[in-house]
Design a protein around this motif. Structure first.
Motif, PDB file in Angstrom:
ATOM      1  N   PRO A  20       5.393  13.136  -1.908  1.00  0.00           N
ATOM      2  CA  PRO A  20       5.666  11.863  -1.222  1.00  0.00           C
ATOM      3  C   PRO A  20       6.736  12.005  -0.152  1.00  0.00           C
ATOM      4  N   ILE A  21       6.594  11.214   0.901  1.00  0.00           N
ATOM      5  CA  ILE A  21       7.593  11.191   1.950  1.00  0.00           C
ATOM      6  C   ILE A  21       8.785  10.321   1.539  1.00  0.00           C
ATOM      7  N   PHE A  22       8.574   9.450   0.562  1.00  0.00           N
ATOM      8  CA  PHE A  22       9.613   8.561   0.033  1.00  0.00           C
ATOM      9  C   PHE A  22       9.333   8.422  -1.458  1.00  0.00           C
ATOM     10  N   ASP A  23      10.132   9.084  -2.292  1.00  0.00           N
ATOM     11  CA  ASP A  23       9.847   9.173  -3.729  1.00  0.00           C
ATOM     12  C   ASP A  23      10.216   7.865  -4.441  1.00  0.00           C
ATOM     13  N   ILE A  24       9.224   6.991  -4.577  1.00  0.00           N
ATOM     14  CA  ILE A  24       9.446   5.683  -5.211  1.00  0.00           C
ATOM     15  C   ILE A  24       9.941   5.830  -6.645  1.00  0.00           C
ATOM     16  N   ARG A  25       9.564   6.917  -7.314  1.00  0.00           N
ATOM     17  CA  ARG A  25       9.914   7.085  -8.736  1.00  0.00           C
ATOM     18  C   ARG A  25      11.426   7.110  -8.957  1.00  0.00           C
ATOM     19  N   LEU A  26      12.178   7.556  -7.958  1.00  0.00           N
ATOM     20  CA  LEU A  26      13.633   7.594  -8.109  1.00  0.00           C
ATOM     21  C   LEU A  26      14.235   6.196  -8.253  1.00  0.00           C
ATOM     22  N   LEU A  27      13.520   5.181  -7.761  1.00  0.00           N
ATOM     23  CA  LEU A  27      14.031   3.813  -7.839  1.00  0.00           C
ATOM     24  C   LEU A  27      13.949   3.246  -9.255  1.00  0.00           C
ATOM     25  N   ARG A  28      13.319   3.990 -10.156  1.00  0.00           N
ATOM     26  CA  ARG A  28      13.314   3.548 -11.551  1.00  0.00           C
ATOM     27  C   ARG A  28      14.722   3.583 -12.143  1.00  0.00           C
ATOM     28  N   GLY A  57       0.806  -1.202   0.000  1.00  0.00           N
ATOM     29  CA  GLY A  57       0.000   0.000   0.000  1.00  0.00           C
ATOM     30  C   GLY A  57       0.843   1.259   0.000  1.00  0.00           C
ATOM     31  N   PHE A  58       1.946   1.233   0.722  1.00  0.00           N
ATOM     32  CA  PHE A  58       2.846   2.388   0.777  1.00  0.00           C
ATOM     33  C   PHE A  58       3.431   2.684  -0.595  1.00  0.00           C
ATOM     34  N   ILE A  59       3.821   1.635  -1.321  1.00  0.00           N
ATOM     35  CA  ILE A  59       4.391   1.840  -2.655  1.00  0.00           C
ATOM     36  C   ILE A  59       3.377   2.509  -3.583  1.00  0.00           C
ATOM     37  N   PHE A  60       2.149   1.988  -3.600  1.00  0.00           N
ATOM     38  CA  PHE A  60       1.127   2.563  -4.473  1.00  0.00           C
ATOM     39  C   PHE A  60       0.778   3.994  -4.050  1.00  0.00           C
ATOM     40  N   TRP A  61       0.718   4.242  -2.746  1.00  0.00           N
ATOM     41  CA  TRP A  61       0.366   5.579  -2.273  1.00  0.00           C
ATOM     42  C   TRP A  61       1.440   6.597  -2.651  1.00  0.00           C
ATOM     43  N   GLU A  62       2.717   6.223  -2.494  1.00  0.00           N
ATOM     44  CA  GLU A  62       3.800   7.152  -2.804  1.00  0.00           C
ATOM     45  C   GLU A  62       3.888   7.460  -4.301  1.00  0.00           C
ATOM     46  N   LEU A  63       3.335   6.589  -5.123  1.00  0.00           N
ATOM     47  CA  LEU A  63       3.344   6.837  -6.566  1.00  0.00           C
ATOM     48  C   LEU A  63       2.286   7.847  -6.991  1.00  0.00           C
ATOM     49  N   ILE A  64       1.249   8.034  -6.179  1.00  0.00           N
ATOM     50  CA  ILE A  64       0.152   8.927  -6.583  1.00  0.00           C
ATOM     51  C   ILE A  64       0.076  10.212  -5.760  1.00  0.00           C
ATOM     52  N   VAL A  65       0.698  10.233  -4.569  1.00  0.00           N
ATOM     53  CA  VAL A  65       0.595  11.419  -3.725  1.00  0.00           C
ATOM     54  C   VAL A  65       1.449  12.541  -4.316  1.00  0.00           C
TER      55      VAL A  65
END
Length: 520
Positions: free
Chosen positions: A266-274, A255-263
């Motif tokens: 974000p408190i933790f920018d998942i997009r940088l892990l691309r 849930g955290f991963i999906f939430w950080e992708l749409i907020v």
């Protein structure tokens, strides 16, 4: 991250500004040293606390795990709290909270309160440590911030390395409860000084909304996963409680991963892990935390349980390595500037892996200085880890995302520490149970060595005038303690070797960060 509003240091400094600057440095370094020291100071108290409350390794590790898990989550709040309420107010409130957690842990009558006190300490440390680093940045010009980062890094690194020594002295002079009180004088003085030298809230600072839902998901993930893992050995890995906790933790993570992708913020920018390089840097940072804080927990427990060291002696065997690691940090930074950071990082992991592998062949008869030398070699390697993993991670991130990338690297490192301690303790407990059962099956009437030992013990007890029935019971009790001690020693041997294999894997992860063209 927005720097705090502190005196302008771009031009010539007046004497009052110089005094103010070094007061800020004194408060920041002393408080960061005391708080980071608190993270490992109770590690030498683990055997005493296990005996006081009747808990096993799988539960005892919660003292360290709760600290680092709470610290990990709190680091995500530090910048927002500072901008929203001001550096002075946040520092004082968190230091008072640290004070309360220390008193609660030191006066606890149940093990649950001990763990709660450690969690409160960790939460306060997680907010204060980034805050004090920004306070030091605010009173020095930009061209001197590398020096500031080095100073702060030495205090942050040496604290955990010296923690077991201070803990050993406290236990030797008093008892395990005083490990909670060692940092309190520094906390008290820091509150007094910070109220005078730290700035209040900057009313012109940019206001942003905190990703509260993301933070709650992170906290739920850490709590549920660590609770499920630590109770697996006690309640059974297929029990409803353990399965439910692990599923809740996994669900919170997804849930955290999906939430950080749409907020939006974000408190933790998942997009940088691309970016594969940044993803590998975060994995390497996780392994840095796991190997560093895991070793801080594992080594003092080993020398006390297997080698029967006193808490003070256990702390002393770690002191040379702790000092060496702090002194190695500036050299690690210079090497990462001159050579590819990935190669420096791999070298550090390799040194630690080799020293830990050799520890797998130590036993109750290993000399003090032999084990101290192995710890020293491993700490030299760990001193090479922080600067290159940070440099490699930031180099892989977009320039406009530097602050976010640095926060993600810090978060993954602290999370690695929490999970590393947790998993190491679980592995020790499982291997101890395995070897206990294996050795017990060999203690039969056909085993001449066992029968000879029992006869010898019964003979010694008979000379003391004990009844025959008592002789047999005491002799079997003695045999049981020998089996338990041997099973524990074998379990630590396997744990050191498994830990070394993880470190060798970290070497491969480090090499995956190597980009010859970019590094040139």
């Amino acid at each position: 991250m927005t720097a705090p509003a502190l005196p302008d240091t771009s031009g010539a400094s007046t004497s009052s500004e110089i005094i103010h600057r070094w007061l800020v440095v004194t408060v920041s370094l002393s408080s960061s040293l005391a708080l980071s020291l608190s993270g490992t100071i109770t590690n030498v108290a683990v055997p005493d606390i296990m005996g006081s409350f009747g808990v096993g390794q799988d539960q005892a590790q919660w003292m360290a795990t709760a600290f680092f898990a709470a610290m990990t989550a709190a680091m995500l709040l530090s910048d927002w709290l500072t901008r929203a309420f001001g550096m002075r107010s946040v520092f004082i409130i968190m230091m008072v909270l640290f004070f309360a957690g220390s008193v609660a842990g030191g006066t606890a009558q149940t093990y649950g309160i001990v763990v709660l006190g450690r969690a409160v300490q960790g939460f306060a440390a997680g907010v204060i440590l980034p805050l004090t680093m920004m306070a030091m940045f605010g009173v020095f010009p930009p061209q001197r911030r590398a020096m500031v980062a080095g100073l702060f890094g030495i205090s942050f690194i040496m604290g955990p390395g010296l923690g077991p020594w201070f803990g050993g002295m406290a236990i030797d002079a008093f008892d395990w409860r005083f490990t909670f009180y060692v940092a309190l004088p520094v906390a008290f003085v820091s509150i007094m000084l910070a109220s005078a030298v730290f700035p209040g809230r900057d009313r012109n600072a940019t206001k942003s909304r905190l990703d509260w839902f993301g933070f709650l998901l992170v906290a739920l993930f850490l709590t549920a996963m660590l609770t499920g893992l630590s109770n697996g050995q006690l309640k059974g890995w297929s029990s409803d409680f353990v399965v439910g906790a692990l599923c809740l933790g996994l669900g919170s993570f997804i849930g955290f991963i999906f939430w950080e992708l749409i907020v939006a913020d974000p408190i933790f920018d998942i997009r940088l892990l691309r970016n594969p390089k940044f993803a590998f840097a975060c994995l390497a940072s996780f392994l840095v935390g796991a190997t560093m804080f895991g070793s801080f927990y594992l080594q003092p427990v080993f020398v006390q349980i297997v080698q029967n060291y006193t808490p003070l002696r256990a702390g002393l065997v770690l002191v040379p390595g702790g000092l060496a690691m702090g002194l190695m940090l500036p050299l690690g930074g210079r090497l990462a500037d001159r050579y590819p950071p990935s190669l420096v990082l791999a070298s550090g992991f390799l040194l630690f892996a080799v020293s830990t592998w050799i520890m797998g062949f130590t036993d109750a008869n290993t000399a003090f200085w032999t084990f101290a030398l192995l710890v020293l070699v491993g700490r030299l390697g760990q001193g090479l880890l922080f600067p290159p993993v940070t440099k490699a991670g930031l180099a892989a991130a977009p320039p406009e995302k530097m602050g976010t990338a640095n926060g993600m690297l810090n978060f993954t490192r602290q999370m690695g520490g929490a999970f590393g301690i947790n998993l190491l303790a679980i592995y020790i407990e499982r291997r101890t149970a395995y070897f206990s059962e294996l050795l017990a099956t060999t203690q039969t009437e056909a085993n001449s060595a066992t029968q000879g030992l029992l006869a010898t013990v019964r003979g010694m007890l008979g000379t003391a005038g004990l009844p025959n029935v008592t002789e047999g019971l005491v002799a079997k009790l003695y045999l049981g303690r020998i089996i338990a001690g041997q099973a524990t020693a074998l379990a630590f041997r396997d744990t050191f070797i498994a830990f070394a294999l993880v470190s060798f894997f970290a070497v491969l992860v480090s090499l995956a960060l190597w980009s010859p063209s970019r590094d040139r």
